[in-house]
Design a protein around this motif. Structure first.
Motif, short mmCIF file in Angstrom:
data_model
loop_
_atom_site.label_atom_id
_atom_site.label_comp_id
_atom_site.label_asym_id
_atom_site.label_seq_id
_atom_site.Cartn_x
_atom_site.Cartn_y
_atom_site.Cartn_z
N ARG A 1 -5.35 6.13 2.59
CA ARG A 1 -6.62 6.75 1.95
C ARG A 1 -6.74 5.57 0.60
O ARG A 1 -5.80 5.81 -0.14
CB ARG A 1 -6.55 8.12 1.68
CG ARG A 1 -6.10 9.02 2.87
CD ARG A 1 -5.68 10.49 2.37
NE ARG A 1 -6.42 11.41 1.87
CZ ARG A 1 -5.82 12.38 1.24
NH1 ARG A 1 -4.84 12.84 1.50
NH2 ARG A 1 -7.09 12.99 0.51
N SER B 1 1.00 -1.20 -0.06
CA SER B 1 -0.01 0.17 0.07
C SER B 1 0.98 1.13 -0.19
O SER B 1 1.91 1.42 0.65
CB SER B 1 -0.93 0.05 1.41
OG SER B 1 -1.85 1.17 1.34
N GLN B 2 0.23 2.27 -0.71
CA GLN B 2 1.08 3.64 -0.73
C GLN B 2 0.59 4.80 -0.13
O GLN B 2 0.95 5.87 -0.29
CB GLN B 2 1.77 3.62 -2.14
CG GLN B 2 2.06 2.86 -3.11
CD GLN B 2 2.55 3.23 -4.35
OE1 GLN B 2 3.05 4.18 -4.90
NE2 GLN B 2 2.52 2.03 -5.29
N SER B 3 -0.72 4.44 0.33
CA SER B 3 -1.32 5.51 1.22
C SER B 3 -2.64 4.85 1.87
O SER B 3 -2.95 3.86 1.60
CB SER B 3 -1.90 6.36 0.36
OG SER B 3 -2.84 7.42 0.96
N TYR C 1 -8.79 5.59 -2.03
CA TYR C 1 -8.69 6.02 -3.37
C TYR C 1 -7.56 6.87 -3.81
O TYR C 1 -7.05 6.77 -4.92
CB TYR C 1 -9.72 7.04 -3.71
CG TYR C 1 -11.15 6.33 -3.81
CD1 TYR C 1 -11.50 5.79 -4.98
CD2 TYR C 1 -12.04 6.12 -2.57
CE1 TYR C 1 -12.57 5.22 -5.31
CE2 TYR C 1 -13.33 5.35 -2.97
CZ TYR C 1 -13.63 4.94 -3.95
OH TYR C 1 -14.58 4.17 -4.24
N LEU C 2 -6.73 7.40 -2.70
CA LEU C 2 -5.19 7.75 -3.17
C LEU C 2 -4.29 6.93 -3.37
O LEU C 2 -3.41 6.80 -4.20
CB LEU C 2 -4.84 8.66 -2.03
CG LEU C 2 -3.37 9.38 -2.35
CD1 LEU C 2 -3.43 10.46 -3.37
CD2 LEU C 2 -3.07 10.17 -0.93
N ASP C 3 -4.41 5.53 -2.56
CA ASP C 3 -3.78 4.43 -2.86
C ASP C 3 -4.11 3.85 -4.00
O ASP C 3 -3.26 3.50 -4.91
CB ASP C 3 -4.06 3.29 -1.76
CG ASP C 3 -3.11 2.26 -1.68
OD1 ASP C 3 -2.07 2.24 -2.38
OD2 ASP C 3 -3.16 1.29 -0.80
N THR D 1 -4.94 5.51 -6.93
CA THR D 1 -4.21 6.44 -7.69
C THR D 1 -2.88 6.16 -7.76
O THR D 1 -2.34 6.01 -8.78
CB THR D 1 -4.27 7.93 -7.23
OG1 THR D 1 -6.02 8.09 -7.33
CG2 THR D 1 -3.84 8.68 -8.17
N TYR D 2 -2.13 6.01 -6.77
CA TYR D 2 -0.84 5.66 -6.65
C TYR D 2 -0.52 4.40 -7.48
O TYR D 2 0.35 4.17 -8.19
CB TYR D 2 -0.12 5.76 -5.48
CG TYR D 2 0.19 7.16 -4.61
CD1 TYR D 2 0.87 8.02 -5.29
CD2 TYR D 2 -0.39 7.18 -3.48
CE1 TYR D 2 1.15 9.29 -4.89
CE2 TYR D 2 -0.03 8.61 -2.76
CZ TYR D 2 0.72 9.48 -3.73
OH TYR D 2 0.97 10.74 -2.86
N GLN D 3 -1.38 3.33 -7.23
CA GLN D 3 -1.04 2.03 -7.83
C GLN D 3 -1.07 2.23 -9.35
O GLN D 3 -0.33 1.45 -9.97
CB GLN D 3 -2.26 0.89 -7.26
CG GLN D 3 -2.10 0.82 -5.67
CD GLN D 3 -0.64 0.08 -5.35
OE1 GLN D 3 0.01 -0.71 -5.87
NE2 GLN D 3 -0.44 0.35 -3.90
#
Length: 266
Positions: A64, A60-62, A66-68, A70-72
């Protein structure tokens, strides 16, 4: 007024240009990953026994959701830029790079059949090598998915599997074999270079995955060059995608007792 054309480069100058091109491509992609993997295993060896350490994939990169997501998606998208680069470079003769390395849908049934067969051939012994490495203490515990169970988790894992397959098979097999062939390398040297590179960027997982991926690299390179492979990477993309889907999605959703029975830490 006629514009004079530049003279064609000599064979030696063209070979030097290809050498520079290969190093640049690898420096932007899997060669860089191999260097980081070497540093990672040195760090791990100096930290303690490999068998007591863990590495995580698809993290996981966040916090949050939906932000995660987006990053994925961004991570997958930008990871494919080197694939676009090598396809562009391989089209230098005017021939379609997709056709040149067989990254197309001209033989879907055949490619699917060979791909699933190669996936089984690699996957079952590969799991055995992983378990042997864990038992010998020379392989770290690999957590194949560190994502929380959102609605988008499986689609993202599928995208990650396809991304890995495209990056590795297009660059390590299609691109590298074609370019080293243009440099007049012999088949044994080409196969060894492709296989060792594949093993090297998996070194962060330990010696077991290094050996398993190097063997996989030999098989995939020989298949690509054989009369069965016909210089097509699509079966290899299918095989690699299937292997990663099984690993990523299986780790995410198989019961813990099943994973523990397979020797996978949870």
């Amino acid at each position: 007024m006629d514009i004079a054309q530049a003279p064609a480069p000599s064979a030696r100058a063209w070979s030097r240009r290809l050498t520079a091109e290969i190093w640049i491509v690898l420096g932007l992609s899997l060669g860089k990953s191999a260097v980081y993997a070497v540093v990672a295993i040195i760090a791990a060896l100096t930290r303690g026994p490999l068998g007591e350490q863990t590495t995580a994939l698809n993290t996981s990169q966040s916090p949050r959701p939906y932000l995660d997501l987006t990053y994925q998606v961004l991570s997958v998208s930008f990871a494919l830029v080197p694939v676009a680069l090598v396809l562009y470079l391989l089209s230098d003769s005017g021939r379609s790079a997709f056709r040149r390395i067989g990254l197309d849908l001209r033989r879907p049934v055949r490619d699917l059949g060979w791909g699933l067969g190669l996936g089984a051939l690699i996957g079952i012994p590969g799991l055995g090598l992983y378990l042997a490495g864990r038992a010998l203490g020379i392989t770290v515990a690999v957590q194949a998915s560190g994502l929380d169970p959102y609605w988008w988790t499986v689609p993202v894992l599928l995208l990650a599997a396809l991304k890995n397959a495209l990056v590795e098979e297009v660059i390590v097999v299609g691109y590298l074999i074609e370019r080293l062939g243009e440099k007049r390398w012999g088949i044994p040297a080409i196969v060894a270079a492709s296989a060792l590179l594949r093993g090297a960027y998996h070194l962060y997982q330990g010696w077991g995955p290094f050996a398993a991926n190097a063997i996989m690299g030999v098989i995939f390179a020989l298949f690509y060059l054989s009369r069965f492979g016909r210089r097509r990477v699509m079966p290899l993309v299918v095989a690699h995608t299937a292997l990663d889907v099984a690993a990523f999605v299986g780790y995410q959703y198989l019961p813990e007792e099943w994973l523990m029975a397979l020797g996978v830490d949870v």
